[in-house]
Every structure is written in C-alpha cells, then in structure tokens.
Design a protein around this motif. Structure first.
Motif, PDB file in Angstrom:
ATOM      1  N   VAL A 134      29.925  28.696 -22.895  1.00 24.02           N
ATOM      2  CA  VAL A 134      29.270  27.397 -22.722  1.00 24.02           C
ATOM      3  C   VAL A 134      29.131  26.707 -24.075  1.00 24.02           C
ATOM      4  O   VAL A 134      28.611  27.299 -25.030  1.00 24.02           O
ATOM      5  CB  VAL A 134      27.872  27.551 -22.078  1.00 24.02           C
ATOM      6  CG1 VAL A 134      27.244  26.174 -21.856  1.00 24.02           C
ATOM      7  CG2 VAL A 134      27.967  28.312 -20.759  1.00 24.02           C
ATOM      8  N   ALA A 135      29.585  25.458 -24.145  1.00 25.25           N
ATOM      9  CA  ALA A 135      29.514  24.689 -25.389  1.00 25.25           C
ATOM     10  C   ALA A 135      28.179  23.962 -25.497  1.00 25.25           C
ATOM     11  O   ALA A 135      27.409  23.869 -24.531  1.00 25.25           O
ATOM     12  CB  ALA A 135      30.659  23.681 -25.441  1.00 25.25           C
ATOM     13  N   THR A 136      27.914  23.427 -26.658  1.00 29.47           N
ATOM     14  CA  THR A 136      26.717  22.616 -26.855  1.00 29.47           C
ATOM     15  C   THR A 136      26.949  21.229 -26.255  1.00 29.47           C
ATOM     16  O   THR A 136      28.097  20.817 -26.042  1.00 29.47           O
ATOM     17  CB  THR A 136      26.408  22.458 -28.349  1.00 29.47           C
ATOM     18  OG1 THR A 136      27.464  21.693 -28.961  1.00 29.47           O
ATOM     19  CG2 THR A 136      26.303  23.817 -29.041  1.00 29.47           C
ATOM     20  N   PRO A 137      25.885  20.489 -25.999  1.00 33.03           N
ATOM     21  CA  PRO A 137      26.057  19.119 -25.488  1.00 33.03           C
ATOM     22  C   PRO A 137      26.870  18.236 -26.430  1.00 33.03           C
ATOM     23  O   PRO A 137      27.572  17.324 -25.982  1.00 33.03           O
ATOM     24  CB  PRO A 137      24.614  18.609 -25.357  1.00 33.03           C
ATOM     25  CG  PRO A 137      23.796  19.841 -25.182  1.00 33.03           C
ATOM     26  CD  PRO A 137      24.463  20.887 -26.028  1.00 33.03           C
ATOM     27  N   GLU A 138      26.788  18.515 -27.723  1.00 29.71           N
ATOM     28  CA  GLU A 138      27.498  17.692 -28.703  1.00 29.71           C
ATOM     29  C   GLU A 138      29.005  17.940 -28.694  1.00 29.71           C
ATOM     30  O   GLU A 138      29.786  17.065 -29.084  1.00 29.71           O
ATOM     31  CB  GLU A 138      26.950  17.960 -30.113  1.00 29.71           C
ATOM     32  CG  GLU A 138      25.523  17.512 -30.331  1.00 29.71           C
ATOM     33  CD  GLU A 138      24.494  18.447 -29.698  1.00 29.71           C
ATOM     34  OE1 GLU A 138      23.355  17.988 -29.452  1.00 29.71           O
ATOM     35  OE2 GLU A 138      24.833  19.629 -29.443  1.00 29.71           O
ATOM     36  N   THR A 139      29.423  19.131 -28.273  1.00 28.33           N
ATOM     37  CA  THR A 139      30.848  19.473 -28.345  1.00 28.33           C
ATOM     38  C   THR A 139      31.523  19.645 -26.986  1.00 28.33           C
ATOM     39  O   THR A 139      32.748  19.682 -26.910  1.00 28.33           O
ATOM     40  CB  THR A 139      31.042  20.783 -29.139  1.00 28.33           C
ATOM     41  OG1 THR A 139      30.350  21.854 -28.466  1.00 28.33           O
ATOM     42  CG2 THR A 139      30.509  20.641 -30.563  1.00 28.33           C
ATOM     43  N   SER A 140      30.755  19.732 -25.930  1.00 31.17           N
ATOM     44  CA  SER A 140      31.337  20.038 -24.621  1.00 31.17           C
ATOM     45  C   SER A 140      32.225  18.913 -24.098  1.00 31.17           C
ATOM     46  O   SER A 140      31.789  17.760 -23.995  1.00 31.17           O
ATOM     47  CB  SER A 140      30.227  20.293 -23.596  1.00 31.17           C
ATOM     48  OG  SER A 140      30.780  20.424 -22.296  1.00 31.17           O
ATOM     49  N   PRO A 141      33.464  19.222 -23.717  1.00 33.71           N
ATOM     50  CA  PRO A 141      34.317  18.204 -23.094  1.00 33.71           C
ATOM     51  C   PRO A 141      33.807  17.789 -21.713  1.00 33.71           C
ATOM     52  O   PRO A 141      34.146  16.718 -21.223  1.00 33.71           O
ATOM     53  CB  PRO A 141      35.689  18.881 -23.010  1.00 33.71           C
ATOM     54  CG  PRO A 141      35.408  20.338 -23.075  1.00 33.71           C
ATOM     55  CD  PRO A 141      34.187  20.487 -23.925  1.00 33.71           C
ATOM     56  N   HIS A 142      32.980  18.621 -21.105  1.00 38.03           N
ATOM     57  CA  HIS A 142      32.391  18.244 -19.819  1.00 38.03           C
ATOM     58  C   HIS A 142      31.463  17.036 -19.991  1.00 38.03           C
ATOM     59  O   HIS A 142      31.461  16.121 -19.162  1.00 38.03           O
ATOM     60  CB  HIS A 142      31.613  19.416 -19.220  1.00 38.03           C
ATOM     61  CG  HIS A 142      32.469  20.474 -18.611  1.00 38.03           C
ATOM     62  ND1 HIS A 142      33.070  20.338 -17.376  1.00 38.03           N
ATOM     63  CD2 HIS A 142      32.842  21.697 -19.079  1.00 38.03           C
ATOM     64  CE1 HIS A 142      33.764  21.438 -17.095  1.00 38.03           C
ATOM     65  NE2 HIS A 142      33.645  22.275 -18.111  1.00 38.03           N
ATOM     66  N   VAL A 143      30.680  17.042 -21.046  1.00 31.95           N
ATOM     67  CA  VAL A 143      29.767  15.925 -21.306  1.00 31.95           C
ATOM     68  C   VAL A 143      30.555  14.641 -21.547  1.00 31.95           C
ATOM     69  O   VAL A 143      30.109  13.540 -21.206  1.00 31.95           O
ATOM     70  CB  VAL A 143      28.849  16.248 -22.502  1.00 31.95           C
ATOM     71  CG1 VAL A 143      28.000  15.038 -22.885  1.00 31.95           C
ATOM     72  CG2 VAL A 143      27.945  17.434 -22.168  1.00 31.95           C
ATOM     73  N   GLN A 144      31.740  14.786 -22.101  1.00 33.62           N
ATOM     74  CA  GLN A 144      32.604  13.632 -22.358  1.00 33.62           C
ATOM     75  C   GLN A 144      33.394  13.210 -21.118  1.00 33.62           C
ATOM     76  O   GLN A 144      34.126  12.216 -21.158  1.00 33.62           O
ATOM     77  CB  GLN A 144      33.576  13.974 -23.492  1.00 33.62           C
ATOM     78  CG  GLN A 144      32.896  14.367 -24.797  1.00 33.62           C
ATOM     79  CD  GLN A 144      33.826  15.108 -25.738  1.00 33.62           C
ATOM     80  OE1 GLN A 144      35.043  15.026 -25.623  1.00 33.62           O
ATOM     81  NE2 GLN A 144      33.254  15.852 -26.675  1.00 33.62           N
ATOM     82  N   GLY A 145      33.269  13.968 -20.041  1.00 29.19           N
ATOM     83  CA  GLY A 145      34.039  13.673 -18.833  1.00 29.19           C
ATOM     84  C   GLY A 145      35.503  14.033 -18.972  1.00 29.19           C
ATOM     85  O   GLY A 145      36.355  13.516 -18.243  1.00 29.19           O
ATOM     86  N   ALA A 146      35.803  14.955 -19.892  1.00 26.67           N
ATOM     87  CA  ALA A 146      37.191  15.275 -20.216  1.00 26.67           C
ATOM     88  C   ALA A 146      37.628  16.649 -19.727  1.00 26.67           C
ATOM     89  O   ALA A 146      38.709  17.120 -20.103  1.00 26.67           O
ATOM     90  CB  ALA A 146      37.398  15.191 -21.726  1.00 26.67           C
ATOM     91  N   ALA A 147      36.811  17.289 -18.897  1.00 28.36           N
ATOM     92  CA  ALA A 147      37.159  18.631 -18.418  1.00 28.36           C
ATOM     93  C   ALA A 147      36.664  18.815 -16.999  1.00 28.36           C
ATOM     94  O   ALA A 147      35.695  18.180 -16.569  1.00 28.36           O
ATOM     95  CB  ALA A 147      36.550  19.696 -19.329  1.00 28.36           C
TER      96      ALA A 147
END
Length: 205
Positions: A134-147
């Motif tokens: 699990v990535a951090t909110p700052e690095t997660s591609p999920h938060v960016q809508g990219a995964a």
C-alpha cells in the motif's frame, strides 16, 4: 469426373462453410450479448444501492459487483478517462471469452488511502512491510485515478495475456490484480514489472 459434377459439389462445400461460419458468428454474438446483459443487470443493482445511499463509495471504497461500466461509482467515475476507455474496450472483448472484469479498487480519496495504509501497517506489522502493498496518499496512483485493481482471477489472467493490446499493464510482480495505462505497450509490449511498489521510483517521494 467431369466438371459438370465437380462444380455442384464445390458449391455445396462452400455453402456448408458459409453456414458453419455464420453459425459460429451468431454463437459468438449471443455469448457477447449474454455477457453484456449480465453486466447491465449488475450495474443496475449497483446504481440502485448507490441511489439508496449517496455516500456509498464516495471515498473510493467499492461496493460488491462493480464493473468498469459502472460510471455511477466514484471509484470508476474518477479514473483517468484514457485508462477507463482502455478498460472498457478490453472488458468488452473479454466478454467474448466469458470473462467479466470486476473492480476491486479504482480511484481512492487521500483519506481512504491513508486508512488503507494504516490498516496495512497493522496487518503486516511494520511500515516497511506495508509499503510493499500500500502506497502513501502522496504517491499512490489510485489517488491520482491512474490505477485499477481487477478481479476475479480469470479477469487478471485475461489482462495479463491480452492487456498490452489496450495499453494495460501489470506494474508489480506481487500484485497480479493491479493495472495501469501504458500507451506505448500497444506497440512495444508492457515494461518489465517492479518486484513490488518499494522498487518503483514513483514511490520514493
């Protein structure tokens, strides 16, 4: 044998081939239509649940039975448009193989990502081990809508074999369900996978 008898036989053979081909095409069409119909039923159920509770999935959590066609679900609606388009094209083609893409996770809010990270630290016992999953909110591609995380197993297997045709690539060797858009993969194939997110330079920020 004279040509007057050979020609009718050839015509009969050709007619049989046409009939067989038409039958195969019709069967394929029926299979796709059936798969799409099932997807529409699933989507209708999801929309009904969300209508009853507008906050359902607002943070990016995913209700059961969500597919890539469920645009009313924030985890799907907030994906990068190019990623979502590729997923829907792939899902449509996969339906011909009787494979349905289920969304286990897509876009996530920073708050939800932080919650998942805290849960992972508790589960794995350390921040270092949790970072493999699990990535951090700052690095997660999920938060960016990219995964997107896809299931079930037959869908991940289908994407592993065919995803590059749509620019969809598995990024981490330890996460067979996690796919991101890599447009260059259409021509050159998917890039080599990272062992896990800790080996991904994007996670080092």
């Amino acid at each position: 044998m004279s040509s007057s008898r050979t020609i009718p036989i050839r015509r009969i053979r050709w007619a049989l081939l046409v009939i067989i081909a038409a039958g195969a095409a019709a069967f394929g069409t029926i299979a796709v239509v059936s798969a799409v119909a099932l997807g529409q039923q699933s989507s209708a159920a999801v929309v009904t649940r969300i209508a009853g509770d507008p906050t359902l999935g607002a943070d990016g959590s995913v209700p059961d039975g969500v597919t890539v066609f469920d645009g009313a679900v924030p985890a799907v609606a907030n994906l990068d448009p190019d990623l979502l388009d590729a997923l829907r094209r792939a899902a449509t083609d996969a339906a011909a193989d009787d494979v349905t893409f289920t969304v286990n996770s897509g876009w996530r809010s920073p708050e939800y990502q932080e919650q998942l990270l805290r849960d992972a630290v508790t589960e794995y016992g350390s921040t270092e081990e949790a970072a493999r999953w699990v990535a951090t909110p700052e690095t997660s591609p999920h938060v960016q809508g990219a995964a997107i995380d896809i299931g079930p197993w037959d869908a991940t297997a289908w994407l592993s074999e065919n995803g590059a045709e749509y620019g969809l690539c598995q990024i981490y060797a330890n996460e067979s369900w996690h796919f991101e858009l890599r447009p260059d993969a259409v021509a050159g194939g998917c890039p080599e996978m990272f062992a896990d997110p800790t080996a991904d330079p994007r996670m080092q920020r």
